[in-house]
Design a protein around this motif. Structure first.
Motif, PDB file in Angstrom:
ATOM      1  N   ARG A  18       0.860  -1.199   0.000  1.00  0.00           N
ATOM      2  CA  ARG A  18       0.000   0.000   0.000  1.00  0.00           C
ATOM      3  C   ARG A  18       0.898   1.252   0.000  1.00  0.00           C
ATOM      4  O   ARG A  18       2.117   1.149   0.060  1.00  0.00           O
ATOM      5  N   TYR A  64       6.291 -10.943   5.447  1.00  0.00           N
ATOM      6  CA  TYR A  64       7.486 -10.967   6.301  1.00  0.00           C
ATOM      7  C   TYR A  64       7.553  -9.669   7.097  1.00  0.00           C
ATOM      8  O   TYR A  64       7.276  -8.590   6.562  1.00  0.00           O
ATOM      9  N   ASN A  67      11.185  -6.110  10.647  1.00  0.00           N
ATOM     10  CA  ASN A  67      11.828  -5.875  11.941  1.00  0.00           C
ATOM     11  C   ASN A  67      12.625  -7.098  12.407  1.00  0.00           C
ATOM     12  O   ASN A  67      13.472  -6.996  13.290  1.00  0.00           O
ATOM     13  N   ASN A  92      11.554   0.300   1.005  1.00  0.00           N
ATOM     14  CA  ASN A  92      10.510   1.298   1.293  1.00  0.00           C
ATOM     15  C   ASN A  92       9.836   1.095   2.645  1.00  0.00           C
ATOM     16  O   ASN A  92       9.394   2.064   3.256  1.00  0.00           O
ATOM     17  N   GLY A  94       8.786   1.122   6.247  1.00  0.00           N
ATOM     18  CA  GLY A  94       9.305   1.993   7.300  1.00  0.00           C
ATOM     19  C   GLY A  94       8.191   2.412   8.230  1.00  0.00           C
ATOM     20  O   GLY A  94       7.010   2.213   7.943  1.00  0.00           O
ATOM     21  N   GLY A 189       8.380  14.161   0.010  1.00  0.00           N
ATOM     22  CA  GLY A 189       7.809  15.203   0.868  1.00  0.00           C
ATOM     23  C   GLY A 189       6.625  14.603   1.603  1.00  0.00           C
ATOM     24  O   GLY A 189       6.629  13.428   1.952  1.00  0.00           O
ATOM     25  N   PHE A 190       5.578  15.388   1.837  1.00  0.00           N
ATOM     26  CA  PHE A 190       4.387  14.852   2.520  1.00  0.00           C
ATOM     27  C   PHE A 190       3.475  14.196   1.485  1.00  0.00           C
ATOM     28  O   PHE A 190       2.952  14.865   0.598  1.00  0.00           O
TER      29      PHE A 190
HETATM   30  N1  LIG Z   1       3.979   9.226   3.557  1.00  0.00           N
HETATM   31  C1  LIG Z   1       4.892  10.176   3.633  1.00  0.00           C
HETATM   32  O1  LIG Z   1       4.586  11.377   3.618  1.00  0.00           O
HETATM   33  C2  LIG Z   1       6.348   9.821   3.734  1.00  0.00           C
HETATM   34  C3  LIG Z   1       7.283  10.856   3.686  1.00  0.00           C
HETATM   35  C4  LIG Z   1       8.643  10.553   3.751  1.00  0.00           C
HETATM   36  C5  LIG Z   1       9.045   9.233   3.839  1.00  0.00           C
HETATM   37  N2  LIG Z   1       8.124   8.238   3.885  1.00  0.00           N
HETATM   38  C6  LIG Z   1       8.626   6.861   3.952  1.00  0.00           C
HETATM   39  O2  LIG Z   1       8.038   6.111   2.906  1.00  0.00           O
HETATM   40  C7  LIG Z   1       7.929   4.741   3.308  1.00  0.00           C
HETATM   41  C8  LIG Z   1       6.500   4.264   3.102  1.00  0.00           C
HETATM   42  O3  LIG Z   1       5.615   5.111   3.815  1.00  0.00           O
HETATM   43  P1  LIG Z   1       4.043   5.121   3.562  1.00  0.00           P
HETATM   44  O4  LIG Z   1       3.590   6.491   3.887  1.00  0.00           O
HETATM   45  O5  LIG Z   1       3.712   4.544   2.235  1.00  0.00           O
HETATM   46  O6  LIG Z   1       3.554   4.141   4.737  1.00  0.00           O
HETATM   47  P2  LIG Z   1       2.287   3.193   4.847  1.00  0.00           P
HETATM   48  O7  LIG Z   1       1.147   3.700   4.037  1.00  0.00           O
HETATM   49  O8  LIG Z   1       2.100   2.993   6.310  1.00  0.00           O
HETATM   50  O9  LIG Z   1       2.794   1.825   4.178  1.00  0.00           O
HETATM   51  C9  LIG Z   1       3.854   1.136   4.762  1.00  0.00           C
HETATM   52  C10 LIG Z   1       4.112  -0.152   4.004  1.00  0.00           C
HETATM   53  O10 LIG Z   1       5.200  -0.827   4.661  1.00  0.00           O
HETATM   54  C11 LIG Z   1       4.754  -2.085   5.169  1.00  0.00           C
HETATM   55  N3  LIG Z   1       5.415  -2.312   6.450  1.00  0.00           N
HETATM   56  C12 LIG Z   1       5.319  -1.548   7.561  1.00  0.00           C
HETATM   57  N4  LIG Z   1       6.022  -2.108   8.557  1.00  0.00           N
HETATM   58  C13 LIG Z   1       6.589  -3.238   8.042  1.00  0.00           C
HETATM   59  C14 LIG Z   1       7.416  -4.264   8.589  1.00  0.00           C
HETATM   60  N5  LIG Z   1       7.788  -4.237   9.852  1.00  0.00           N
HETATM   61  N6  LIG Z   1       7.787  -5.282   7.786  1.00  0.00           N
HETATM   62  C15 LIG Z   1       7.386  -5.340   6.490  1.00  0.00           C
HETATM   63  N7  LIG Z   1       6.607  -4.405   5.927  1.00  0.00           N
HETATM   64  C16 LIG Z   1       6.208  -3.371   6.710  1.00  0.00           C
HETATM   65  C17 LIG Z   1       3.233  -1.940   5.273  1.00  0.00           C
HETATM   66  O11 LIG Z   1       2.538  -3.180   5.216  1.00  0.00           O
HETATM   67  P3  LIG Z   1       2.196  -4.010   6.568  1.00  0.00           P
HETATM   68  O12 LIG Z   1       1.695  -3.009   7.575  1.00  0.00           O
HETATM   69  O13 LIG Z   1       1.181  -5.013   6.148  1.00  0.00           O
HETATM   70  O14 LIG Z   1       3.488  -4.647   6.963  1.00  0.00           O
HETATM   71  C18 LIG Z   1       2.945  -1.107   4.025  1.00  0.00           C
HETATM   72  O15 LIG Z   1       2.981  -1.929   2.878  1.00  0.00           O
HETATM   73  C19 LIG Z   1       8.432   4.683   4.751  1.00  0.00           C
HETATM   74  O16 LIG Z   1       9.790   4.314   4.754  1.00  0.00           O
HETATM   75  C20 LIG Z   1       8.279   6.127   5.221  1.00  0.00           C
HETATM   76  O17 LIG Z   1       9.167   6.442   6.254  1.00  0.00           O
HETATM   77  C21 LIG Z   1       6.785   8.495   3.844  1.00  0.00           C
END
Ligand SMILES: NC(=O)c1ccc[n+]([C@@H]2O[C@H](COP(=O)([O-])OP(=O)(O)OC[C@H]3O[C@@H](n4cnc5c(N)ncnc54)[C@H](OP(=O)(O)O)[C@@H]3O)[C@@H](O)[C@H]2O)c1
Length: 258
Positions: A18, A64, A67, A92, A94, A189-190
């Motif tokens: 996602r 998987y 962590n 990705n 995080g 960014g956001f």
């Molecule tokens: N959104 C932003 O504005 C933003 C900005 C800067 C950087 N980021 C970075 O972009 C990345 C993705 O963020 P997002 O906003 O797309 O987050 P998100 O919508 O919460 O999606 C996170 C994804 O990572 C998976 N995930 C989370 N914890 C995991 C784990 N322990 N092991 C395996 N998979 C895991 C989730 O699936 P499951 O929960 O099913 O594991 C999901 O597929 C992150 O590294 C975040 O720090 C995001």
């Protein structure tokens, strides 16, 4: 446009079920790549697989928890056995645990550093070892953050982990340039995802962000996907060790004065 195609490539995206990860997976599939998704929740992986399958590419999914850093080399060996080899690795997955620096617990610190930094190094190492051993090129894209370069309050472990990603990206780029393994990062960014839901549902934050961002809007996962296609493709062969910020101009400004 041939330089941007990813035909006959296989791309692995952690957290690809996602949000930003799914945006990247969709864009890489549209550019011709087969896709491997890794995340914890099986149902979401299946849902993502179904949507991506419309592109007619091969899709593999692996539930998987990243962590679990000690198991990463083993799971990667299984992925190699199933797929025959990964050409593009996108780190990705995080997350964060927020709080004032003086009250962050060791458990919260370790959780964030493990997932956002140690797991990324372990997977890069597994990927790099195989590429080097078999004399194959590779592309790594790490997902950094604006917090790789600047900080927001109450998020010390996240800032430390994403700052670490910036330096890890450069270190691996330098070590592996001689093997034709490019290592770059994207600093989103956001972006509107589940992770930032509390922010875009908060009216004050939403209006602050739109005023502060020169392009006046939130980013979408597809904005990150297009940047990933560039960094995964031969079009970026002479680019390594870079952080590409995809932020509507946010990092470049103090924001409007009045
Ligand atoms: N959104 C932003 O504005 C933003 C900005 C800067 C950087 N980021 C970075 O972009 C990345 C993705 O963020 P997002 O906003 O797309 O987050 P998100 O919508 O919460 O999606 C996170 C994804 O990572 C998976 N995930 C989370 N914890 C995991 C784990 N322990 N092991 C395996 N998979 C895991 C989730 O699936 P499951 O929960 O099913 O594991 C999901 O597929 C992150 O590294 C975040 O720090 C995001």
């Amino acid at each position: 446009m041939e330089q941007f195609r990813l035909n006959n490539k296989i791309s692995l995206i952690t957290g690809g079920s996602r949000g930003i990860g799914f945006g990247i997976a969709s864009a890489l599939a549209a550019a011709g790549s087969d896709i491997v998704l890794v995340a914890r929740t099986e149902a979401q992986l299946e849902h993502a697989k179904e949507k991506l399958s419309r592109s007619k590419h091969k899709i593999w999914t692996y539930p998987y928890d990243m962590n679990n850093v000690d198991g990463i080399h083993d799971i990667y060996a299984g992925i190699l056995a199933d797929t025959g080899g990964i050409d593009v690795l996108v780190n990705n997955a995080g997350g964060t645990r927020r709080g004032p620096a003086e009250s962050i617990t060791a458990e919260d610190w370790n959780f964030v550093i493990n997932l956002n930094l140690s797991a990324v190094f372990a997977l890069c190492q597994a990927f790099g070892k195989e590429r080097i051993k078999n004399g194959k090129k590779g592309k790594i894209i790490n997902i950094a953050s604006l917090m790789s370069d600047t900080v927001r309050e109450d998020n010390a472990p996240y800032a430390a982990s994403k700052g670490g990603i910036r330096q890890l990206t450069k270190a691996l780029a330098v070590d592996w340039a001689k093997y034709d393994i490019n290592v770059n990062a994207i600093g989103p960014g956001f972006i509107r995802t589940e992770l930032t839901r509390p922010l875009w549902e908060d009216e004050m934050f939403d209006s602050w962000l739109k005023r502060k961002t020169p392009q006046g809007r939130w980013g979408n996962p597809s904005d990150i996907g297009s940047a990933a296609v560039f960094l995964a493709s031969p079009a970026s062969d002479y680019i390594t060790g870079q952080i590409l910020y995809v932020d509507g101009g946010l990092l470049s400004t103090f924001g409007p004065v009045y």
